[in-house]
Each structure stands twice: as structure tokens, then as C-alpha cells.
Enzyme design. Structure first.
Site, PDB file in Angstrom:
ATOM      1  N   GLN A   1       0.845  -1.193   0.000  1.00 33.69           N
ATOM      2  CA  GLN A   1       0.000   0.000   0.000  1.00 33.69           C
ATOM      3  C   GLN A   1       0.883   1.246   0.000  1.00 33.69           C
ATOM      4  O   GLN A   1       1.663   1.457   0.933  1.00 33.69           O
ATOM      5  CB  GLN A   1      -0.860  -0.014   1.269  1.00 33.69           C
ATOM      6  CG  GLN A   1      -1.751   1.187   1.436  1.00 33.69           C
ATOM      7  CD  GLN A   1      -2.470   1.182   2.787  1.00 33.69           C
ATOM      8  OE1 GLN A   1      -1.907   0.755   3.785  1.00 33.69           O
ATOM      9  NE2 GLN A   1      -3.692   1.659   2.810  1.00 33.69           N
TER      10      GLN A   1
ATOM     11  N   GLU B   1     -17.214  -1.976   6.459  1.00 33.99           N
ATOM     12  CA  GLU B   1     -17.184  -2.698   7.728  1.00 33.99           C
ATOM     13  C   GLU B   1     -15.777  -3.112   8.155  1.00 33.99           C
ATOM     14  O   GLU B   1     -15.134  -3.915   7.519  1.00 33.99           O
ATOM     15  CB  GLU B   1     -18.074  -3.932   7.620  1.00 33.99           C
ATOM     16  CG  GLU B   1     -18.047  -4.844   8.825  1.00 33.99           C
ATOM     17  CD  GLU B   1     -18.486  -4.151  10.109  1.00 33.99           C
ATOM     18  OE1 GLU B   1     -19.649  -3.739  10.175  1.00 33.99           O
ATOM     19  OE2 GLU B   1     -17.668  -4.018  11.028  1.00 33.99           O
TER      20      GLU B   1
ATOM     21  N   SER C   1      -3.240   8.134  14.473  1.00 35.10           N
ATOM     22  CA  SER C   1      -2.547   8.247  15.755  1.00 35.10           C
ATOM     23  C   SER C   1      -3.547   8.539  16.866  1.00 35.10           C
ATOM     24  O   SER C   1      -4.686   8.940  16.616  1.00 35.10           O
ATOM     25  CB  SER C   1      -1.529   9.375  15.684  1.00 35.10           C
ATOM     26  OG  SER C   1      -2.212  10.618  15.538  1.00 35.10           O
ATOM     27  N   ASN C   2      -3.081   8.386  18.103  1.00 34.44           N
ATOM     28  CA  ASN C   2      -3.921   8.731  19.263  1.00 34.44           C
ATOM     29  C   ASN C   2      -4.537  10.119  19.113  1.00 34.44           C
ATOM     30  O   ASN C   2      -5.711  10.326  19.385  1.00 34.44           O
ATOM     31  CB  ASN C   2      -3.074   8.748  20.551  1.00 34.44           C
ATOM     32  CG  ASN C   2      -2.953   7.382  21.188  1.00 34.44           C
ATOM     33  OD1 ASN C   2      -3.543   6.416  20.726  1.00 34.44           O
ATOM     34  ND2 ASN C   2      -2.189   7.301  22.265  1.00 34.44           N
ATOM     35  N   GLU C   3      -3.714  11.054  18.691  1.00 35.69           N
ATOM     36  CA  GLU C   3      -4.160  12.453  18.647  1.00 35.69           C
ATOM     37  C   GLU C   3      -5.233  12.655  17.582  1.00 35.69           C
ATOM     38  O   GLU C   3      -6.209  13.392  17.793  1.00 35.69           O
ATOM     39  CB  GLU C   3      -2.960  13.374  18.394  1.00 35.69           C
ATOM     40  CG  GLU C   3      -1.954  13.428  19.553  1.00 35.69           C
ATOM     41  CD  GLU C   3      -1.207  12.120  19.796  1.00 35.69           C
ATOM     42  OE1 GLU C   3      -0.967  11.379  18.806  1.00 35.69           O
ATOM     43  OE2 GLU C   3      -0.857  11.844  20.949  1.00 35.69           O
TER      44      GLU C   3
END
Lengths: 397, 377
Positions: A135, A254, A376-378
Site C-alpha cells: 500500500q 465494515e 494516531s492517538n491524537e
């Protein structure tokens, strides 16, 4: 052997569950036995050649493309049956799939946006485990801000395309045959507009691949350099300028199917952590005990959260339990990696020859990437706040 | 396991949310707190009578609705969200719970039928110990006449002052633990109660001086039965915490969307967005946990597994609820600290709940013991 961390099968095993379990027991043997529990994220350098042969074994058994429509060579499994497959596959310790990018991303993209010729040409290779895909999305300047893609593409007189630029974080590019990329086809365009989606063979002069060394010493990820690399005219998916829609279209599909399988794999890892705690005597340490209890409870919740997501049906408006899922599992896994290393203590400080300990060390390092890739978390917190709570969106430049 | 709500479950939950949003709003709750008793009698009559919430989980044969643990948990989510000042939690999550799991079927029948009809409010002690059996410390039962009499103090009883009867544990002699029911109107019973910081659920003590009691168990309380009852009590504590945490999130989201500083809604600052998002992660994870544990309880599974899950769940609930209450205060800025704004009510409830049926951290230790010390087959 039953263990406290492994979830039991829900009620009576369906025929499908029994069938998959039996097939796995019969086939994940002999040379393939070495692949058990191997090859997942953080362990993708585990014997790629053998895992490619495993793809062919899966194909021969009829287990590739299970979620694809029947008319495209798949088995048209319902979401529920796909989940059962992933869960039983993981329960048996089925290795990480070399074909997951082709089967999970490129194949469904071609089914949705490709021409009949493209489907005819590329889908069989994926289904048969013959052809492997990478990818090409992220770039050095296009990570969280993916639409800031700078790799250029242009069409030549004979209709073929050229691609120049660079992609990064490309998993197993050096083991793949083809790559799909989003590149900027409209000069001067910005953001999501003016991008196109192209398919290129990796084995060509215009493409060079450089592995990236990770903190754990391995190199699952690569940089891929394009210097007027060639894509045939027929290898444009969707219309020019539609690249963003094609690339992102899939991400709305999904995603819940692999959640229970992932959670099953995590249950296996937790069991390794528990065993390490017992063997090292850390199982008697109050603080370690509390963290093990926390990890176990967190995994039960992860399972229930996945089941809620799956019960939600095909509603594409992401419900709350789906919005939190990536943030939740990645941070859980990161905590598990830290717990594992804390349990190992001084022995953990040396790269281990013991495959089980090595595995735990790898989790410690690679889980640092879990909270960064795939949103990412952010970014996840932004999405949760905006889509889940309706708070104002980030200002766009 | 069905992870979606049935139509009945959904309807009951939505109706409860509507009723309490109106009848147990901030004004009503504060009025109860001011009065110092922690009960809204009219609302309790409505909840127990007309609405029949106490009947929801009781067997149909006894006049109940025969719904499952999850339906009850959904009601507790609402009672927690709106800080319902009524002995609903004490009657159902404690009293009826013990009757259904620990009492003999025959002994429990009449009591449960009365609870289902809304005629009988109950409570039980919540010791500061993970073992419900520790509530029997200092309470002695003596066989007398054709029945039993109880001696001692039953402490830490929620809604002590206004429940009709107490379900309690006592030392029945020869090391045997017995389950008993005492009515408040009986001789030898005196009740004292004192509102704490959390004035929405007022705890007190029943002093028993030879009070006549009905014995509800046969041959001693079975440990497994008591464990199961404790697990379900913890599940409902977690369900109330879920409601409280969600309400803190709702209050906060609404506030930061309106409050403007530096020319924009404070909710548009990323730091604030992220804090709210982290609250939502905690809430939804807790919601998944409550759902899963409730369905597990309904499946009549392995009690050891359920006990471990509910210990873990209660630990998670404590953390999530306190975190959300704390963040609600913080993100309200100056007004978050005031008596006038509602975060303080949830903050106090979250802290108070830490002492119910053992500290959450002890629950973590119970899970660890289950995973690390018990030898699985």
C-alpha cells in the site's frame, strides 16, 4: 488447555466454527507449524516465503476472499461468518496473512471501483495467493495529513502513466509484487482534490525500495522511491482526480470483521505475559498483579466492545463503540508491552534467543507504533471529539 | 450473546431516562439533599408502584416481569445518571439480589412478590470489604421461640432510615452464616442515619437488640451463592457509575460548546476536545463492560468467571466515573468548583461509591488471584 485469558466459544459451536478449527488443525502442521502465532504486526518479517506458501494453502482450502462477493470469486460470507472465521483462525494461531493488503484493501477497492478488466486481471492472483500487494499512501510529508500527498503522476502520449515521488511506511514492499498508490495528477491541486489511484508493478527500473530500520532492530517498513515509474494505461482505478475517494472509500466499509480475531490474538499474548509472570516470580508482586488484572479486564471489555460494534449492523454512521475502538485497543496493547518488559526485568534487557521472550520484547517496541499508525492517538481523539461529541472541527488551512 | 438491545429492553431504558430526566432533575435532587434524608417519597412511590421498576428482574411467577440482568442494569444506569434519591438500588441491587441468589426459594417468595408489587423497600449492608460475609461481623443470631432474634449493629446500610426491611447476614452459631430479614417496625430495632458528602444516598445503621427476624437460608449461606450476589451487586454499582460518568460527559460537552473565551467556544480548543474524547473512551469502554458482564450473568455461566469480571468491571467503573467527574469539574473552569453547578454532585457520588462492598483495588487483587493463583483445569 483452557486458560483464564482465552475467551470460550460462545454457546454451541456452529458448523462453520468446527469446520475451520478442523481445517486449521489439519493444515497448520508440518512445515507450517512453525508459523503458529507468527507474522502479525510487529512480527511481519517472520518467514515471508513460508507465509506465501501458507497463502496458497489457504487458497486451496477455499479460505481466501471469504468476504468477497461470489461473482468475483469470493464466498460471500456474511459479516457474522467472517467474524467466526477470523476468530477461529486466530484461536488456532493462524499466522499473519501475507495477502491481507490484497484481500482486505485492493481487492474490495477493485470490486467497488475497478473495471471488469482490472478485476479479471488482478483478483485471481490475490485469491490464489500468487500475487502480493503493498500500500503506497503515506509520504514523509503526508502522514496524519494524508491528503498532503506530493508524489506526482502524469499521463503520457500512449496513455500510460508516470509516477515520481516517495512513499513511506510501506509494509513488506520488498516482499510484494505490486503496489497501489495515490498520487497528485492535477498540478497545483491541494489536499484531497486532484489525486489519482494507480497500480504499479514493483519490479521495474523506476522503483527502488529501501528498508527502514525500526527501534526493535527489524525492518517491516520501507521507503519506496518512484523515478518516472511506469503504470499501464489500464492501471488507473476510478477516474483521474478521484483518487482520494477510491483510496478512502474502503475505510468506510465494515472494519469490525477482524476485531474478534485481533482480540483472540491479544488473548494469546496476554497468556504469554501471565506465564512469564509466573515463571519469573513477578506474579507475586502486588503492583504487577494489579496490572495483570487490569490487562485482563481491559481485554474482556475489548471483546465486548467488538461484539457491540458487530451487533450494530451495517450502519455506516460510526457509532460510539466503533469510534473508540482503535484508540482503545492500541493503548491497551501498548500497556501490555510495557507490562511484559517490566515483568522480564533484567532478562528483558538483552535481545533474547528464546522465541517467547523475544516475542514479548517485540511487543514492547512495536506497540509504540500501534498508537501512531492507522490514525494516531491524537487524530483518534480529534475524531472522537468531533464525530462522537459534536465538538467543533479543527480549523483547516 | 446478544449484543443489541431487544425492543423491550430499549423501551424500558428510554422510558426510565425520560421519567428521571424530568422528575429527578438537578432541582429535585438538590431539594432532597437539602432535606437531609436522601429520599423523594413521591418519586419512589411512582418508581416502585406505577412504573414497577422493582418488578423488572423478578420472576413472572412472583409477579415480576422476568427480564434479565441487563434490563436492570439499564435502569441503574439511569438511576446513576440522575442520582435518583430513592431506595431503588438498595431494594433491587442489594435486597432482592440477596433474596434471589442466597435465600431459599420458599423463603424468598413472599418477600420478592412484595418487592415486585412495590409494597416493600429493602436494603442490605455494604461492608468496607470485598467479602459480603464480613457484614456479619458483630451481628449475632439466636434461635428463640419459633424463630430467631438478632443482636448487634448492622452498619453501612444505604437508605437505612426509610426502608421497610433489612436483609442481613449474621453469625448463626457454630460458625454458620445465616441470611435474615428484619422489618423496621419490629421491636428491638432502632435506626440512625447521617447524610454524608454524597447526600443522594444516605447511609445509616440498624441497631438490633433481640429483634425478631426471619431466617432465609437453609443450613448456612453457600459461599458460591453469596459470591454470585456480590458480583451482580458490583455490576449494578458499575451500571450506576456508567450513568453518572455519561452525565458528567454530557454536562461538560454542553458547557464547553457554549462557554466562550478568546473569541471562541472553549470546546474548539484541541486540548479541551481531547479531554472530552478521553472521557468518552472511558464511558464507552465501561458501557461495553457492563453490557458484556450483564449478558454473561444472564447466561448462568461459571460464577468464578462472573465474579472476576464484575470485580474488574467495578474497578474500571470507579476509575471511569471519578475521572469523568474530575474532568467535568476541571473543564467547567471556575464554576466547576461551585455548589451551584452539578459536577460536584457526581464527584461526591463517585468518591462515596469507592467504599461500597470493598475498595475497587481489592477487586483487582481478586482478579489477579483468579488468573494467577487458581489452577485452571
Amino acid at each position: 488447555m483452557a486458560d483464564a485469558a482465552q475467551p470460550a466459544r460462545d454457546s454451541a459451536p456452529s458448523d462453520l466454527r468446527t469446520e475451520i478449527a478442523a481445517w486449521m488443525a489439519a493444515h497448520l502442521t508440518g512445515e507450517f507449524a512453525a508459523l503458529q502465532h507468527r507474522g502479525g504486526p510487529g512480527d511481519e518479517e517472520a518467514d515471508p516465503e513460508l507465509r506465501k506458501r501458507w497463502e496458497q494453502e489457504m487458497a486451496a482450502g477455499g479460505w481466501t476472499g471469504i468476504g468477497w462477493p461470489v461473482e468475483f470469486g469470493g464466498r460471500g460470507f456474511s459479516i457474522e461468518d467472517q467474524v467466526i472465521f477470523h476468530e477461529e483462525y486466530a484461536r488456532a494461531g493462524g499466522p499473519g496473512r501475507m495477502g491481507h493488503i490484497g484481500e482486505g484493501l485492493l481487492g474490495p477497492t477493485l470490486i467497488r471501483y475497478g473495471t471488469p478488466e482490472q478485476r479479471q486481471r488482478f483478483l485471481p492472483g490475490i485469491l490464489e495467493g500468487r500475487e502480493f500487494w503493498a500500500q503506497g499512501y503515506s509520504e514523509p510529508n503526508a502522514g496524519s495529513d494524508l491528503s498532503n500527498v506530493q508524489t506526482r503522476c502524469w499521463q503520457t502520449d500512449d496513455g500510460s502513466w508516470r509516477v515520481s515521488g516517495q512513499k513511506i511506511w510501506t509494509s513488506l514492499a520488498h516482499e510484494s509484487d505490486w503496489i497501489f498508490v495515490i498520487a497528485r495528477s492535477e498540478p497545483g491541486s491541494k489536499g484531497r482534490h486532484g489525486l489519482s489511484f494507480l497500480l504499479l508493478p514493483l519490479d521495474q527500473d523506476g522503483i527502488s525500495i529501501r528498508p527502514i530500520r525500526q527501534m526493535s532492530g527489524g525492518s517491516e517498513f520501507n521507503e519506496v522511491f518512484f523515478d518516472e515509474a511506469v503504470a499501464e494505461a489500464d492501471c488507473l482505478v476510478g477516474a483521474p482526480g478521484e483518487g482520494w475517494k477510491v483510496a478512502m472509500g474502503l475505510l468506510e466499509v465494515e472494519r469490525g470483521v477482524s476485531t474478534l480475531g485481533q482480540q483472540m490474538h491479544f488473548a494469546h499474548e496476554l497468556q504469554l505475559v501471565i506465564e512469564a509472570a509466573k515463571q519469573t516470580g513477578q506474579a507475586a508482586e502486588p503492583a504487577i498483579r494489579a496490572r495483570i488484572a487490569e490487562a485482563w479486564g481491559g481485554l474482556r471489555v475489548m471483546r465486548y466492545n467488538a461484539l457491540r460494534m458487530l451487533a450494530g449492523g451495517d450502519d455506516l454512521a460510526l457509532p460510539r463503540e466503533a469510534l473508540i475502538y482503535k484508540y482503545y485497543w492500541s493503548n491497551w496493547h501498548r500497556d501490555l508491552g510495557k507490562l511484559a518488559m517490566d515483568i522480564l526485568g533484567p532478562e528483558g534487557e538483552v535481545p533474547s534467543e528464546d522465541p517467547v521472550i523475544r516475542r514479548l520484547q517485540q511487543i514492547f517496541f512495536f506497540s509504540r507504533a500501534d498508537t501512531i499508525y492507522a490514525g494516531s492517538n491524537e487524530i483518534q481523539l480529534n475524531l472522537i471529539a468531533e464525530r462522537g461529541l459534536g465538538l467543533p472541527r479543527e480549523p483547516r488551512p | 450473546m446478544a449484543f443489541s438491545l431487544s425492543d423491550d429492553e430499549r423501551m424500558i431504558a428510554e422510558a426510565a431516562a425520560e421519567v428521571l430526566a424530568e422528575a429527578s432533575d438537578s432541582v429535585a435532587v438538590r431539594a432532597c439533599c437539602e432535606a437531609g434524608e436522601g429520599i423523594d417519597r413521591a418519586l419512589w412511590e411512582q418508581v416502585a408502584g406505577e412504573l414497577g421498576w422493582c418488578a423488572v428482574g423478578i420472576d413472572e411467577a412472583l409477579g415480576g416481569m422476568g427480564m434479565g440482568v441487563l434490563t436492570e442494569a439499564l435502569l441503574f444506569e439511569q438511576s446513576g445518571a440522575h442520582l435518583l434519591c430513592a431506595p431503588f438500588f438498595s431494594s433491587v441491587a442489594l435486597g432482592a439480589n440477596l433474596l434471589r441468589h442466597v435465600a431459599s426459594v420458599r423463603a424468598a417468595e413472599a418477600w420478592l412478590a412484595a418487592v415486585a408489587e412495590g409494597r416493600m423497600s429493602l436494603s442490605a449492608p455494604l461492608p468496607d470489604s470485598p467479602h459480603w460475609s464480613d457484614a456479619a461481623a458483630g451481628v449475632r443470631a439466636e434461635a428463640a421461640d419459633a424463630g430467631w432474634r438478632l443482636m448487634g449493629e448492622v452498619a453501612r446500610v444505604p437508605d437505612a432510615a426509610h426502608v421497610d426491611a433489612l436483609v442481613c447476614l449474621a453469625d448463626a452459631g457454630d460458625g454458620e452464616l445465616g441470611l435474615f430479614a428484619v422489618v423496621q417496625a419490629a421491636e428491638g430495632v432502632s435506626v440512625s442515619a447521617r447524610p454524608g458528602w454524597d447526600a443522594t444516598r444516605v447511609f445509616g445503621s440498624w441497631m438490633l437488640d433481640g429483634a425478631p427476624a426471619e431466617r432465609l437460608d437453609v443450613g448456612g449461606v453457600a459461599d458460591g451463592a453469596l459470591q454470585r450476589a456480590a458480583a451482580i451487586a458490583r455490576l449494578h454499582i458499575a451500571a450506576e457509575a456508567l450513568g453518572g460518568a455519561q452525565r458528567c460527559l454530557d454536562l461538560t460537552t454542553a458547557y464547553v460548546a457554549e462557554r466562550k473565551q478568546f473569541g471562541r467556544a472553549v470546546g474548539s480548543f484541541q486540548a479541551v476536545k481531547h479531554r472530552c474524547a478521553q472521557m468518552m473512551v472511558e464511558v464507552e469502554a465501561l458501557r461495553s463492560g457492563v453490557f458484556g458482564a450483564a449478558r454473561l450473568a444472564e447466561a448462568e455461566d461459571d460464577t468464578a468467571q462472573l465474579a472476576a469480571e464484575c470485580h474488574a468491571l467495578r474497578l474500571r467503573a470507579d476509575r471511569a466515573f471519578f475521572f469523568c467527574a474530575q474532568e467535568a469539574i476541571q473543564l467547567h473552569g471556575g464554576v466547576g468548583f461551585t455548589w451551584e453547578y452539578d459536577p460536584q454532585l457526581y464527584f461526591k457520588r463517585a468518591q462515596a461509591a469507592r467504599s461500597w462492598l470493598g475498595r475497587p483495588e481489592r477487586g483487582g487483587e481478586a482478579v489477579a488471584a483468579h488468573l494467577l493463583d487458581d489452577e485452571a483445569a
